[in-house]
Design a protein around this motif. Structure first.
Motif, PDB file in Angstrom:
ATOM      1  N   GLY A 119       0.821  -1.212   0.000  1.00 48.99           N
ATOM      2  CA  GLY A 119       0.000   0.000   0.000  1.00 48.99           C
ATOM      3  C   GLY A 119       0.851   1.257   0.000  1.00 48.99           C
ATOM      4  N   GLY A 120       1.908   1.258   0.807  1.00 46.00           N
ATOM      5  CA  GLY A 120       2.810   2.405   0.841  1.00 46.00           C
ATOM      6  C   GLY A 120       3.522   2.610  -0.485  1.00 46.00           C
ATOM      7  N   ALA A 121       3.944   1.520  -1.104  1.00 47.08           N
ATOM      8  CA  ALA A 121       4.614   1.617  -2.409  1.00 47.08           C
ATOM      9  C   ALA A 121       3.657   2.141  -3.474  1.00 47.08           C
ATOM     10  CB  ALA A 121       5.177   0.260  -2.812  1.00 47.08           C
ATOM     11  N   LEU A 122       2.413   1.650  -3.449  1.00 51.10           N
ATOM     12  CA  LEU A 122       1.412   2.139  -4.392  1.00 51.10           C
ATOM     13  C   LEU A 122       1.170   3.640  -4.190  1.00 51.10           C
ATOM     14  CD1 LEU A 122      -1.145  -0.798  -4.166  1.00 51.10           C
ATOM     15  CD2 LEU A 122       0.028  -0.059  -6.266  1.00 51.10           C
ATOM     16  N   LEU A 123       1.019   4.031  -2.926  1.00 52.81           N
ATOM     17  CA  LEU A 123       0.768   5.439  -2.628  1.00 52.81           C
ATOM     18  C   LEU A 123       1.948   6.296  -3.073  1.00 52.81           C
ATOM     19  CD1 LEU A 123      -1.042   7.616  -1.449  1.00 52.81           C
ATOM     20  CD2 LEU A 123      -0.103   7.068   0.802  1.00 52.81           C
ATOM     21  N   ASP A 124       3.166   5.871  -2.771  1.00 53.22           N
ATOM     22  CA  ASP A 124       4.343   6.636  -3.174  1.00 53.22           C
ATOM     23  C   ASP A 124       4.411   6.800  -4.688  1.00 53.22           C
ATOM     24  OD1 ASP A 124       5.059   6.854  -0.504  1.00 53.22           O
ATOM     25  OD2 ASP A 124       6.559   5.250  -0.609  1.00 53.22           O
ATOM     26  N   ALA A 125       4.130   5.736  -5.421  1.00 47.42           N
ATOM     27  CA  ALA A 125       4.171   5.800  -6.884  1.00 47.42           C
ATOM     28  C   ALA A 125       3.098   6.738  -7.420  1.00 47.42           C
ATOM     29  CB  ALA A 125       4.015   4.405  -7.481  1.00 47.42           C
ATOM     30  N   LEU A 126       1.903   6.697  -6.835  1.00 48.04           N
ATOM     31  CA  LEU A 126       0.835   7.572  -7.304  1.00 48.04           C
ATOM     32  C   LEU A 126       1.133   9.032  -6.955  1.00 48.04           C
ATOM     33  CD1 LEU A 126      -1.825   7.016  -8.850  1.00 48.04           C
ATOM     34  CD2 LEU A 126      -2.970   7.566  -6.725  1.00 48.04           C
ATOM     35  N   VAL A 127       1.673   9.270  -5.775  1.00 48.71           N
ATOM     36  CA  VAL A 127       2.046  10.634  -5.389  1.00 48.71           C
ATOM     37  C   VAL A 127       3.128  11.161  -6.331  1.00 48.71           C
ATOM     38  CG1 VAL A 127       3.195  11.997  -3.594  1.00 48.71           C
ATOM     39  CG2 VAL A 127       1.293  10.480  -2.992  1.00 48.71           C
ATOM     40  N   ALA A 128       4.084  10.333  -6.697  1.00 49.97           N
ATOM     41  CA  ALA A 128       5.131  10.754  -7.633  1.00 49.97           C
ATOM     42  C   ALA A 128       4.524  11.128  -8.978  1.00 49.97           C
ATOM     43  CB  ALA A 128       6.175   9.646  -7.799  1.00 49.97           C
ATOM     44  N   ARG A 129       3.558  10.351  -9.434  1.00 49.85           N
ATOM     45  CA  ARG A 129       2.884  10.644 -10.705  1.00 49.85           C
ATOM     46  C   ARG A 129       2.092  11.943 -10.602  1.00 49.85           C
ATOM     47  NH1 ARG A 129       0.949  12.367 -14.479  1.00 49.85           N
ATOM     48  NH2 ARG A 129      -0.144  11.361 -16.175  1.00 49.85           N
TER      49      ARG A 129
END
Length: 182
Positions: A119-129
């Protein structure tokens, strides 16, 4: 979190990889939406959420122009979680609506894969996008949902309340959500 040499995708573990969400993921996003709504216990069925316009609009017609998302896959290539963002007009707002220009985030991980950093990795990737697209992100989180700690740790702040849920905002643009954008 590591980056894979050939794909450039984030890898929260050796067996999990992230990739951009595509039109082919629409059905899986609906499953993840169900998980997001049933975070504490089964309350809805997939059929119920897809028949409820105020919920179904999170996935209906995925992807629309401006939508972006990421899917986590296990070592066998099976999707196990996703995070995506889309905007909603003022006359058809999402639960975490802040402004028609601010995409609303949806995130979920299948039960057997929670607690592994996905979940944290998904959130980090979406925030980066979102940062790359120069947009803020909003979301809605119900009282008692432990995901609120993840959102707060990434900089989301509570900006409103509706019923038993908080609306949270992550400012990535430096522009208040209620100010016109150029």
């Amino acid at each position: 979190m590591r980056t894979g040499p050939a794909t450039g995708t984030y890898r929260p573990t050796d067996r999990t990889r992230l990739r951009p969400a595509t039109a082919a993921d629409a059905g899986f996003l609906a499953e993840v939406l169900l998980e997001a709504f049933n975070w504490s216990q089964p309350r809805f069925t997939l059929e119920e959420i897809l028949r409820t316009p105020s919920i179904a609009h999170y996935v209906t017609g995925w992807p629309r122009p401006g939508d972006f998302g990421v899917v986590a896959e296990d070592g066998a290539g099976r999707p196990v979680g996703a995070a995506w963002a889309r905007t909603f007009p003022a006359d058809d707002p999402g639960y975490g609506h802040v402004d028609p220009r601010v995409p609303e985030l949806t995130l979920g991980v299948l039960p057997g894969y929670r607690g592994r950093g996905i979940g944290g990795a998904l959130l980090d990737a979406l925030v980066a996008r979102a940062a790359q697209a120069r947009v803020d992100l909003s979301l809605s989180v119900e009282d008692g949902n432990p995901a609120v700690r993840l959102y707060a740790a990434r900089g989301f702040v509570t900006v409103g309340r509706e019923g038993e849920s908080d609306t949270m905002l992550l400012r990535l643009t430096g522009t208040p959500a209620d100010s016109p954008r150029a």
